[in-house]
Write a protein that holds these residues in place. Structure first.
Motif, PDB file in Angstrom:
ATOM      1  N   GLY A  75       0.415  -1.017 -12.971  1.00  0.00           N
ATOM      2  CA  GLY A  75       1.342  -0.115 -13.088  1.00  0.00           C
ATOM      3  C   GLY A  75       1.253   1.090 -12.281  1.00  0.00           C
ATOM      4  O   GLY A  75       2.165   1.796 -11.528  1.00  0.00           O
ATOM      5  N   VAL A  76       0.103   1.896 -12.997  1.00  0.00           N
ATOM      6  CA  VAL A  76       0.160   3.122 -12.194  1.00  0.00           C
ATOM      7  C   VAL A  76      -0.369   3.152 -10.881  1.00  0.00           C
ATOM      8  O   VAL A  76      -0.034   3.917  -9.748  1.00  0.00           O
ATOM      9  CB  VAL A  76      -1.340   3.836 -12.993  1.00  0.00           C
ATOM     10  CG1 VAL A  76      -1.575   5.299 -12.208  1.00  0.00           C
ATOM     11  CG2 VAL A  76      -0.703   4.228 -14.553  1.00  0.00           C
ATOM     12  N   MET A  77      -1.223   2.000 -10.152  1.00  0.00           N
ATOM     13  CA  MET A  77      -1.502   1.747  -9.068  1.00  0.00           C
ATOM     14  C   MET A  77      -0.127   1.434  -8.165  1.00  0.00           C
ATOM     15  O   MET A  77      -0.050   2.097  -6.814  1.00  0.00           O
ATOM     16  CB  MET A  77      -2.429   0.586  -8.713  1.00  0.00           C
ATOM     17  CG  MET A  77      -2.750   0.228  -7.263  1.00  0.00           C
ATOM     18  SD  MET A  77      -4.051  -0.873  -7.218  1.00  0.00           S
ATOM     19  CE  MET A  77      -5.604   0.034  -7.837  1.00  0.00           C
ATOM     20  N   ARG A  78       0.765   0.860  -8.462  1.00  0.00           N
ATOM     21  CA  ARG A  78       2.039   0.626  -8.010  1.00  0.00           C
ATOM     22  C   ARG A  78       2.790   1.858  -7.829  1.00  0.00           C
ATOM     23  O   ARG A  78       3.388   2.264  -6.697  1.00  0.00           O
ATOM     24  CB  ARG A  78       2.747  -0.531  -8.595  1.00  0.00           C
ATOM     25  CG  ARG A  78       2.408  -1.771  -8.353  1.00  0.00           C
ATOM     26  CD  ARG A  78       3.476  -2.586  -8.910  1.00  0.00           C
ATOM     27  NE  ARG A  78       3.719  -2.518 -10.422  1.00  0.00           N
ATOM     28  CZ  ARG A  78       3.376  -3.219 -11.483  1.00  0.00           C
ATOM     29  NH1 ARG A  78       2.566  -3.975 -11.022  1.00  0.00           N
ATOM     30  NH2 ARG A  78       3.553  -2.988 -12.592  1.00  0.00           N
ATOM     31  N   THR A  79       2.784   2.795  -8.784  1.00  0.00           N
ATOM     32  CA  THR A  79       3.245   4.056  -8.494  1.00  0.00           C
ATOM     33  C   THR A  79       2.512   4.867  -7.397  1.00  0.00           C
ATOM     34  O   THR A  79       3.333   5.601  -6.508  1.00  0.00           O
ATOM     35  CB  THR A  79       3.164   4.885  -9.897  1.00  0.00           C
ATOM     36  OG1 THR A  79       3.757   4.165 -10.854  1.00  0.00           O
ATOM     37  CG2 THR A  79       3.759   6.184  -9.634  1.00  0.00           C
ATOM     38  N   VAL A  80       1.349   4.769  -7.452  1.00  0.00           N
ATOM     39  CA  VAL A  80       0.621   5.840  -6.473  1.00  0.00           C
ATOM     40  C   VAL A  80       1.013   4.938  -4.805  1.00  0.00           C
ATOM     41  O   VAL A  80       1.381   5.834  -3.941  1.00  0.00           O
ATOM     42  CB  VAL A  80      -1.099   5.528  -6.693  1.00  0.00           C
ATOM     43  CG1 VAL A  80      -1.628   6.113  -5.368  1.00  0.00           C
ATOM     44  CG2 VAL A  80      -1.306   6.310  -7.791  1.00  0.00           C
ATOM     45  N   LEU A  81       0.965   3.875  -4.872  1.00  0.00           N
ATOM     46  CA  LEU A  81       1.343   3.061  -3.382  1.00  0.00           C
ATOM     47  C   LEU A  81       2.863   3.216  -3.096  1.00  0.00           C
ATOM     48  O   LEU A  81       3.000   3.689  -1.915  1.00  0.00           O
ATOM     49  CB  LEU A  81       1.038   1.511  -3.567  1.00  0.00           C
ATOM     50  CG  LEU A  81      -0.464   1.122  -3.683  1.00  0.00           C
ATOM     51  CD1 LEU A  81      -0.447  -0.416  -4.046  1.00  0.00           C
ATOM     52  CD2 LEU A  81      -1.264   1.790  -2.533  1.00  0.00           C
ATOM     53  N   ARG A  82       3.723   3.448  -4.213  1.00  0.00           N
ATOM     54  CA  ARG A  82       4.926   3.432  -3.829  1.00  0.00           C
ATOM     55  C   ARG A  82       5.347   5.024  -3.325  1.00  0.00           C
ATOM     56  O   ARG A  82       5.983   5.092  -2.502  1.00  0.00           O
ATOM     57  CB  ARG A  82       5.934   3.209  -5.002  1.00  0.00           C
ATOM     58  CG  ARG A  82       7.447   3.392  -4.669  1.00  0.00           C
ATOM     59  CD  ARG A  82       8.273   3.154  -6.201  1.00  0.00           C
ATOM     60  NE  ARG A  82       7.907   2.256  -6.938  1.00  0.00           N
ATOM     61  CZ  ARG A  82       7.191   2.224  -8.231  1.00  0.00           C
ATOM     62  NH1 ARG A  82       6.815   3.285  -8.804  1.00  0.00           N
ATOM     63  NH2 ARG A  82       6.928   1.039  -8.666  1.00  0.00           N
ATOM     64  N   ASP A  83       4.652   5.806  -3.981  1.00  0.00           N
ATOM     65  CA  ASP A  83       4.657   7.419  -3.630  1.00  0.00           C
ATOM     66  C   ASP A  83       4.020   7.425  -2.013  1.00  0.00           C
ATOM     67  O   ASP A  83       4.849   8.195  -1.212  1.00  0.00           O
ATOM     68  CB  ASP A  83       3.818   8.450  -4.320  1.00  0.00           C
ATOM     69  CG  ASP A  83       4.107   9.779  -4.153  1.00  0.00           C
ATOM     70  OD1 ASP A  83       4.905  10.304  -4.168  1.00  0.00           O
ATOM     71  OD2 ASP A  83       2.845  10.086  -3.611  1.00  0.00           O
ATOM     72  N   ALA A  84       3.053   6.804  -1.784  1.00  0.00           N
ATOM     73  CA  ALA A  84       2.560   6.914  -0.369  1.00  0.00           C
ATOM     74  C   ALA A  84       3.751   6.405   0.469  1.00  0.00           C
ATOM     75  O   ALA A  84       3.677   6.937   1.476  1.00  0.00           O
ATOM     76  CB  ALA A  84       1.078   6.164  -0.489  1.00  0.00           C
ATOM     77  N   LEU A  85       4.075   5.287   0.317  1.00  0.00           N
ATOM     78  CA  LEU A  85       5.051   4.306   1.141  1.00  0.00           C
ATOM     79  C   LEU A  85       6.242   5.460   1.451  1.00  0.00           C
ATOM     80  O   LEU A  85       6.844   5.566   2.526  1.00  0.00           O
ATOM     81  CB  LEU A  85       5.292   3.149   0.767  1.00  0.00           C
ATOM     82  CG  LEU A  85       4.357   2.162   0.846  1.00  0.00           C
ATOM     83  CD1 LEU A  85       4.393   1.007   0.166  1.00  0.00           C
ATOM     84  CD2 LEU A  85       3.782   2.047   2.136  1.00  0.00           C
ATOM     85  N   GLN A  86       6.656   6.099   0.284  1.00  0.00           N
ATOM     86  CA  GLN A  86       8.078   6.911   0.342  1.00  0.00           C
ATOM     87  C   GLN A  86       7.784   8.139   1.288  1.00  0.00           C
ATOM     88  O   GLN A  86       8.835   8.591   1.650  1.00  0.00           O
ATOM     89  CB  GLN A  86       8.374   7.247  -1.167  1.00  0.00           C
ATOM     90  CG  GLN A  86       9.121   6.056  -1.649  1.00  0.00           C
ATOM     91  CD  GLN A  86       9.434   6.284  -3.185  1.00  0.00           C
ATOM     92  OE1 GLN A  86       8.991   7.563  -3.730  1.00  0.00           O
ATOM     93  NE2 GLN A  86      10.125   5.301  -3.913  1.00  0.00           N
ATOM     94  N   SER A  87       6.383   8.650   1.279  1.00  0.00           N
ATOM     95  CA  SER A  87       6.331   9.824   1.990  1.00  0.00           C
ATOM     96  C   SER A  87       5.835   9.666   3.656  1.00  0.00           C
ATOM     97  O   SER A  87       5.960  10.587   4.313  1.00  0.00           O
ATOM     98  CB  SER A  87       5.098  10.471   1.299  1.00  0.00           C
ATOM     99  OG  SER A  87       5.256  10.920  -0.166  1.00  0.00           O
ATOM    100  N   LEU A  88       5.650   8.235   3.808  1.00  0.00           N
ATOM    101  CA  LEU A  88       5.364   7.905   5.083  1.00  0.00           C
ATOM    102  C   LEU A  88       6.384   8.365   6.348  1.00  0.00           C
ATOM    103  O   LEU A  88       6.097   8.616   7.230  1.00  0.00           O
ATOM    104  CB  LEU A  88       4.986   6.635   5.169  1.00  0.00           C
ATOM    105  CG  LEU A  88       3.700   6.074   5.044  1.00  0.00           C
ATOM    106  CD1 LEU A  88       3.333   4.567   5.063  1.00  0.00           C
ATOM    107  CD2 LEU A  88       2.586   7.064   5.668  1.00  0.00           C
ATOM    108  N   PRO A  89       7.648   7.975   5.827  1.00  0.00           N
ATOM    109  CA  PRO A  89       8.861   8.194   7.027  1.00  0.00           C
ATOM    110  C   PRO A  89       8.724   9.838   7.588  1.00  0.00           C
ATOM    111  O   PRO A  89       8.894   9.927   8.834  1.00  0.00           O
ATOM    112  CB  PRO A  89      10.242   8.000   6.298  1.00  0.00           C
ATOM    113  CG  PRO A  89       9.850   7.152   5.091  1.00  0.00           C
ATOM    114  CD  PRO A  89       8.425   7.451   4.700  1.00  0.00           C
ATOM    115  N   ASP A  90       8.497  10.637   6.538  1.00  0.00           N
ATOM    116  CA  ASP A  90       8.258  12.153   7.195  1.00  0.00           C
ATOM    117  C   ASP A  90       7.204  12.295   7.911  1.00  0.00           C
ATOM    118  O   ASP A  90       7.389  12.967   9.053  1.00  0.00           O
ATOM    119  CB  ASP A  90       8.205  13.033   6.003  1.00  0.00           C
ATOM    120  CG  ASP A  90       9.703  13.190   5.197  1.00  0.00           C
ATOM    121  OD1 ASP A  90      10.486  12.775   5.647  1.00  0.00           O
ATOM    122  OD2 ASP A  90       9.447  13.392   4.150  1.00  0.00           O
ATOM    123  N   ALA A  91       5.963  11.739   7.685  1.00  0.00           N
ATOM    124  CA  ALA A  91       4.681  11.777   8.425  1.00  0.00           C
ATOM    125  C   ALA A  91       4.899  11.064   9.948  1.00  0.00           C
ATOM    126  O   ALA A  91       4.634  11.290  10.851  1.00  0.00           O
ATOM    127  CB  ALA A  91       3.732  11.189   7.921  1.00  0.00           C
TER     128      ALA A  91
END
Length: 359
Positions: free
Chosen positions: A56-72
């Protein structure tokens, strides 16, 4: 001598209260203090003493990275569009004007491309430097805790060998990157721009030499690191297994009546230490992933943008500017490799500590 040292360690653990395998004894409760604000928020549900929902924590980390990708991705796309416009404009100018102005167009294009890439390149270098520093600082907290825990779990030789090698190679890599390789990347970019503007082959050879130094340095450190882990893991693991078996046998034979009981009690202490070791290791892996994943992806997007610009620029028939873009993408690739090597080395160290006592 080794069996007596291990026996003394086990006896010391046995006379401690039941909380001897608690996090405070090994410093695991202080690991969260080494996290930056963003990583700490992502690992809110993780605990160094026992993460119940690792996936669950790993999914949170991956979700945060994916959500931040559009700005990058938008930033990389803006850079790509500017570079393509520069390459196209220089190609049109060179075709319209005579042969003398092609040199001027190449010089103007080199300056324009370098100027357009400078901000992004500096930002990505600063991001890589910050990420590497964060990983190094957290590793300085994590590795001693893991070393203490696996020493208590019955493998003191592996603990010492792994800790010594891990800290050595982490410090070598950090020093190498910050003091040598990053300045060489700046010099690599400057030589690439000068070569594009002048067409001097001597500058090309110097640039290739710097690229070779950067590549061979990173590869050399990683090869030596993996070789050290392989050899030390075999040697220390065999020594720990033999020493632990001898110490338990010494307990059974040396203590009348209760020798067997004491020997069996050591299993409970070792099992408790191994449980904490797994918890600390899982927390460390999650923290390293949270620190390194998003910066790695951001640098990778800018690397791909430069690669696409170089490939598209080659269609215009102008050789110099696409070559410059290719060299700048190589420089960005070096920063990507440095960031990845730092995070992966720390994660490899963590995994080796977990494996050392069979966790």
């Amino acid at each position: 001598m080794r069996r007596f040292l291990i026996a003394a360690l086990l006896l010391a653990l046995l006379v401690l209260p039941a909380r001897a395998v608690d996090a405070e004894l090994y410093g695991a409760d202080g690991l969260r203090a080494g996290l930056d604000a963003r990583t700490d928020a992502l690992l809110e549900d993780a605990d160094p003493t026992g993460t119940r929902d690792f996936s669950g924590v790993m999914r949170t980390v991956l979700r945060d990275a994916l959500q931040s990708l559009p700005d990058a991705a938008r930033g990389a796309a803006r850079t790509l569009s500017v570079l393509l416009a520069i390459v196209l404009l220089c190609a049109l100018t060179g075709n319209v004007q005579g042969g003398v102005s092609k040199q001027a167009a190449a010089l103007a294009g080199a300056l324009a491309v370098t100027g357009a890439c400078t901000v992004d390149l500096q930002a990505m270098i600063a991001l890589a430097r910050e990420t590497i520093s964060q990983v190094s600082a957290f590793s300085e907290l994590l590795l001693p805790v893991l070393s203490s825990v696996i020493a208590a779990s019955g493998t003191p030789t592996s603990a010492g060998v792994l800790y010594a090698g891990s800290t050595l190679f982490m410090n070598v890599l950090l020093t190498l990157i910050t003091r040598l390789l990053i300045p060489l990347v700046y010099a690599f970019c400057a030589l690439a721009a000068a070569q594009c503007a002048t067409g001097e082959q001597l500058l090309a050879r110097l640039r290739e030499l710097l690229g070779w130094v950067i590549s061979i340095s990173l590869k050399g450190v990683m090869y030596l690191f993996t070789a050290y882990l392989t050899v030390s893991g075999i040697v220390s693991g065999t020594a720990d297994a033999a020493g632990l078996k001898a110490a338990k046998a010494a307990f059974s034979a040396a203590l009348p009546v209760v020798g067997g009981i004491v020997s069996d009690a050591t299993e409970s202490v070792l099992a408790g230490a191994q449980t904490l070791k797994s918890s600390v290791g899982a927390f460390g892996l999650l923290a390293l992933l949270a620190m390194g994943l998003l910066p790695f992806l951001r640098i990778a997007l800018h690397y791909l943008a430069l690669k696409v610009a170089a490939a598209a620029g080659g269609l215009t028939g102008n050789d110099r500017l696409p070559a410059l873009l290719g060299h700048l993408s190589t420089a960005m690739g070096y920063m990507l490799a440095m960031t990845g090597c730092s995070v992966l080395m720390a994660m490899f160290c963590c995994c080796c500590f977990l494996k050392a006592a069979g966790g």
